[in-house]
Design an enzyme around this catalytic site. Structure first.
Site, PDB file in Angstrom:
ATOM      1  CG  ASP A 146       1.905  -6.617  -1.205  1.00  0.00           C
ATOM      2  OD1 ASP A 146       2.343  -6.656  -0.029  1.00  0.00           O
ATOM      3  OD2 ASP A 146       1.867  -7.618  -1.941  1.00  0.00           O
TER       4      ASP A 146
ATOM      5  CG  HIS B 291       1.513   0.524  -4.207  1.00  0.00           C
ATOM      6  ND1 HIS B 291       1.364  -0.839  -4.073  1.00  0.00           N
ATOM      7  CD2 HIS B 291       0.509   1.077  -3.471  1.00  0.00           C
ATOM      8  CE1 HIS B 291       0.325  -1.096  -3.307  1.00  0.00           C
ATOM      9  NE2 HIS B 291      -0.222   0.056  -2.921  1.00  0.00           N
TER      10      HIS B 291
END
Length: 504
Positions: A478, A474
């Protein structure tokens, strides 16, 4: 004073120079290249010397002491491949790959006393990346083996000692083995290559915490036997019953320590714990997963209809003329994954935390997680973007065979850019994978199973459905990017004819 000068500089022995450089603590004395019985010529007009066996008595004690401890090292520090002593060389564990600090010794191809040719394989080791054969730099005879299979050897540590011809020994060593024997009358305790013993005996001494150099050997040429180690342990109070210890020592196998206690029939069995040392790929998994757990993950799950992919596989199999090739779903999944990566290259990247940089990889080196008897391993298929489905099938088969035989090379494992884990081959609908750093994405594929689905007209039909779970870093990816990437991949899997549009 004159005697000290003679010792610190040089003397003349039957016309040959005996170099005796000043010795400091930790430095090796000079090389002895002449018979010790030869007469010294000491140039002095004011001092006389008394000779004992051809050696001046003033120098005799110092010379004898240094000769017995040096074994012909002519430099202050010996090279990494040569021990002090004529014809004896060390064979260390060389650097087997970048970042490799230690390896597990799997097996020996030679034993003590064997004649070895140059570049002949002498042993097989396993790092946390691959299994590697170690070859000999020298031609000679194995003098002493230092480790047994299952031991962990650090890079640079000595695997074995070899007796080689004088021409193969660097210039630092010049005495012959016969001269060394004549100088050393205490061979049982001051051996050229250390105490003579076999690897199992050394392993037994290591088990009891015994320095094998302190054990008196009763075997040929002072060789330390198993009985000698047990007798020493008994004398020191380390063990109580040597016969019992001898029996227990033979029960060890590959670093696995097991003990079973048995009481009377009425009490039944009492099962004790056992300790297993992690080796090879399992040790690598400890390191990689510990690092991966520190990275912020998120997962994206999707179901994909594989009806069309199943028909494509059946078509490949029907037209297959090579009996060695077996077509499965996986090569087509790998190829469609590469097509989707071409549109979303950020998924095929690696992240450098120190510089906060993302490297978009040009090659699609897709790793395939494989379950082997030796643990989890992830070889990768190089440049998938340039391969056909048939070429991928053959390369996948090659890597799988090598993995099952524990013969993967370092280049087969390194350089991956994204990983595919086919857990469905074993069972389970989906998994939650952890990243294979420094990659930023990993995909777990569940098993393909039949489920009822609705058609556009409302009718129900059976569908072969596969669940995929994409784990992503992350810090780089995304949710929207991964969702779009997965949508593209799903479209290619459900409509494999679209592959033709991307063929070059």
């Amino acid at each position: 004073m004159i005697g000290r000068r003679v010792w610190s500089k040089w003397a003349w022995v039957t016309g040959h120079r005996w170099l005796c450089s000043r010795t400091a603590p930790g430095l090796s004395p000079a090389t002895v290249c002449s018979d010790h019985t030869s007469l010294f010529r000491v140039f002095s007009s004011s001092t006389s010397f008394r000779y004992v066996d051809g050696i001046p008595s003033l120098l005799r004690s110092s010379i004898t002491h240094h000769v017995k401890r040096s074994w012909c090292s002519s430099q202050a520090q010996a090279s990494s491949d040569v021990t002090s002593g004529n014809g004896i060389v060390d064979v260390p564990l060389a650097q087997t790959g970048e970042g490799i600090a230690e390896c597990e010794l799997l097996k020996w191809f030679v034993k003590e006393g064997d004649q070895v040719e140059a570049f002949q394989p002498i042993c097989e080791v396993q790092s946390d990346k691959a299994t590697i054969e170690i070859t000999s730099r020298y031609q000679g005879r194995v003098a002493q083996i230092h480790y047994v299979p299952g031991d962990i050897v650090k890079v640079g540590e000595i695997l074995l000692k070899m007796m080689v011809e004088e021409s193969e020994v660097p210039k630092q060593t010049c005495n012959s083995l016969e001269n060394t024997k004549s100088l050393d009358s205490d061979r049982n305790t001051q051996n050229i290559g250390g105490v003579l013993s076999t690897p199992p005996v050394r392993n037994l001494a290591k088990k009891y915490g015994i320095d094998i150099n302190e054990v008196y050997g009763t075997g040929d040429d002072g060789r330390v036997l198993k009985e000698d180690v047990l007798k020493f342990a008994l004398q020191k109070g380390i063990i109580e019953d040597s016969s019992a210890s001898s029996t227990s020592s033979s029960d060890e196998f590959s670093g696995l320590e097991e003990s079973y206690s048995h009481q009377s029939a009425k009490a039944g069995w009492i099962c004790e714990d056992k300790t297993v040392t992690l080796r090879g790929f399992q040790r690598a998994m400890v390191k990689s997963m510990t690092m991966a757990a520190k990275v912020p993950h998120f997962h994206f799950v999707e179901e994909i209809n594989c009806n069309a992919l199943g028909k494509l596989k059946e078509s490949f199999q029907k037209s297959n003329s090579d009996s060695s090739v077996k077509h499965t779903f996986l090569p087509s999944l790998i190829k469609t994954l590469s097509m989707a990566i071409s549109k979303y290259p950020l998924v095929n990247s690696c992240f450098t935390e120190e510089s906060l940089e993302v490297i978009l990889k040009g090659s699609h080196n897709i790793g395939i997680a494989m379950d082997t008897p030796y643990g989890l391993v992830v070889p990768n298929i190089k440049n998938v973007q340039s391969l056909s489905i048939l070429e991928i099938t053959k390369e996948l088969s090659r890597l799988l065979q090598l993995a099952l035989e524990n013969k993967l090379r370092p280049e087969d494992i390194s350089g991956g850019t994204i990983t595919l884990s086919n857990i469905g081959a074993i069972g389970g609908k989906y998994g939650s994978p952890l990243l294979n750093l420094p990659e930023v994405a990993i995909i777990a594929i569940g098993r393909i199973h039949k489920v009822p689905q609705y058609a556009d007209d409302g009718s129900v039909y059976p569908a072969s459905v596969m669940t995929v779970n994409i784990g992503a870093d992350h810090r780089v990816l995304d949710g929207a990017t991964v969702a779009r990437f997965c949508k593209e991949w799903k479209q290619l899997i459900e409509n494999p004819e679209l592959l033709m549009l991307h063929m070059t």
